[in-house]
Design an enzyme around this catalytic site. Structure first.
Site, PDB file in Angstrom:
ATOM      1  N   GLU A  86       0.865  -1.176   0.000  1.00  0.00           N
ATOM      2  CA  GLU A  86       0.000   0.000   0.000  1.00  0.00           C
ATOM      3  C   GLU A  86       0.903   1.227   0.000  1.00  0.00           C
ATOM      4  O   GLU A  86       1.726   1.401   0.894  1.00  0.00           O
ATOM      5  CB  GLU A  86      -0.868  -0.021   1.253  1.00  0.00           C
ATOM      6  CG  GLU A  86      -1.998   0.980   1.280  1.00  0.00           C
ATOM      7  CD  GLU A  86      -2.870   0.788   2.511  1.00  0.00           C
ATOM      8  OE1 GLU A  86      -2.454   1.235   3.600  1.00  0.00           O
ATOM      9  OE2 GLU A  86      -3.953   0.181   2.389  1.00  0.00           O
ATOM     10  N   HIS A 100      14.429  22.672  -5.654  1.00  0.00           N
ATOM     11  CA  HIS A 100      13.199  23.439  -5.874  1.00  0.00           C
ATOM     12  C   HIS A 100      12.380  23.566  -4.590  1.00  0.00           C
ATOM     13  O   HIS A 100      12.436  22.709  -3.711  1.00  0.00           O
ATOM     14  CB  HIS A 100      12.339  22.758  -6.939  1.00  0.00           C
ATOM     15  CG  HIS A 100      13.054  22.534  -8.232  1.00  0.00           C
ATOM     16  ND1 HIS A 100      12.842  21.428  -9.023  1.00  0.00           N
ATOM     17  CD2 HIS A 100      13.988  23.289  -8.873  1.00  0.00           C
ATOM     18  CE1 HIS A 100      13.607  21.504 -10.103  1.00  0.00           C
ATOM     19  NE2 HIS A 100      14.312  22.616 -10.034  1.00  0.00           N
ATOM     20  N   HIS A 140      14.267  20.886  -2.444  1.00  0.00           N
ATOM     21  CA  HIS A 140      14.353  19.453  -2.714  1.00  0.00           C
ATOM     22  C   HIS A 140      14.910  19.202  -4.110  1.00  0.00           C
ATOM     23  O   HIS A 140      14.634  19.946  -5.058  1.00  0.00           O
ATOM     24  CB  HIS A 140      12.962  18.816  -2.609  1.00  0.00           C
ATOM     25  CG  HIS A 140      12.926  17.406  -3.103  1.00  0.00           C
ATOM     26  ND1 HIS A 140      12.448  17.070  -4.363  1.00  0.00           N
ATOM     27  CD2 HIS A 140      13.321  16.255  -2.521  1.00  0.00           C
ATOM     28  CE1 HIS A 140      12.565  15.760  -4.519  1.00  0.00           C
ATOM     29  NE2 HIS A 140      13.076  15.245  -3.430  1.00  0.00           N
ATOM     30  N   TYR A 171       6.062  11.810  -6.599  1.00  0.00           N
ATOM     31  CA  TYR A 171       5.866  12.475  -5.312  1.00  0.00           C
ATOM     32  C   TYR A 171       4.501  13.136  -5.234  1.00  0.00           C
ATOM     33  O   TYR A 171       3.954  13.611  -6.223  1.00  0.00           O
ATOM     34  CB  TYR A 171       6.978  13.484  -5.014  1.00  0.00           C
ATOM     35  CG  TYR A 171       7.279  14.509  -6.059  1.00  0.00           C
ATOM     36  CD1 TYR A 171       6.858  15.820  -5.922  1.00  0.00           C
ATOM     37  CD2 TYR A 171       8.039  14.180  -7.176  1.00  0.00           C
ATOM     38  CE1 TYR A 171       7.166  16.779  -6.865  1.00  0.00           C
ATOM     39  CE2 TYR A 171       8.357  15.129  -8.133  1.00  0.00           C
ATOM     40  CZ  TYR A 171       7.919  16.428  -7.971  1.00  0.00           C
ATOM     41  OH  TYR A 171       8.223  17.374  -8.914  1.00  0.00           O
TER      42      TYR A 171
END
Length: 212
Positions: free
Chosen positions: A28, A78, A135, A148
């Protein structure tokens, strides 16, 4: 679900339960109730990221992104500013990356420091990143698929970036180590001239000149 603290407040490595059998595996990858019960997201989508201290209870994931990268590609660093600050839940579906984050929270004890994490299709780890961190990642393999979830919508007017090679950004536990050093340790034959990086990211502002 196993949640492991990191060197930064409110940044967590997450390991989901993986069920293997002779067919392969099942896991999951997202469960709203599980993340809400752990305090990682809000119960309601109306509460967006608003605090620059990066507290956790200000997130509700509203957008998913996915990228494919060749080996030696660097994407980042970013972030988004102000009320548009984005939390992120990042993972690798195929291949491997070195994932980098830089603390932009000016009131934080780790302000201006970076850390890095190895994420790949085998360890199946995710990284939870609160708002107000820059990031980016280095792709270690061809055809790396990186995905993401974002805790706020993309907003071009609040988009910011930091130059990955700025020597002022030092590792949170090793002040002699820079992001360039880490990149070189994983792919020794790559230097700043041969790194596969967009023009925009290569010429991003230095840390102290970034968009606030």
């Amino acid at each position: 679900m196993k949640i492991t603290s990191t060197n930064f407040d409110n940044v967590y490595l997450i390991e989901e339960d993986v069920h293997f059998d002779d067919r392969g595996f099942f896991m999951e990858t997202w469960n709203e109730m599980s993340y809400s019960s752990k305090g990682l997201i809000n119960d309601l989508p109306g509460e967006m990221a608003a605090k620059d201290d990066g507290t956790l209870l200000n997130t509700y994931f509203v957008q998913d992104n996915l990228s494919q990268s060749k080996q030696g590609v660097f994407r980042g660093l970013h972030y988004q500013t102000g009320l548009h600050g984005q939390s992120k839940l990042v993972r690798v579906l195929r291949g491997a990356v070195v994932d980098f984050i830089v603390d932009l929270r000016e009131k934080s004890d780790t302000y201006g420091k970076f850390d890095y994490f190895l994420l790949n299709e085998w360890n199946k780890k995710s990284l939870f990143i609160p708002p107000y961190f820059a990031h980016g990642f280095l792709s270690l393999e061809d055809d790396t698929i990186f995905t993401y979830k974002c805790g706020n919508y993309y907003d071009k007017t609040s988009e910011g970036s930091v130059n990955y090679s700025d020597p002022i950004i030092r590792h949170v536990k090793d002040n002699d180590s820079t992001i360039v050093d880490i990149i070189s340790s994983y792919i020794p034959y790559i230097n700043e001239d041969s790194l596969n990086i967009s023009y925009k990211d290569k010429h991003a502002p230095k840390f102290l000149k970034r968009k606030y």
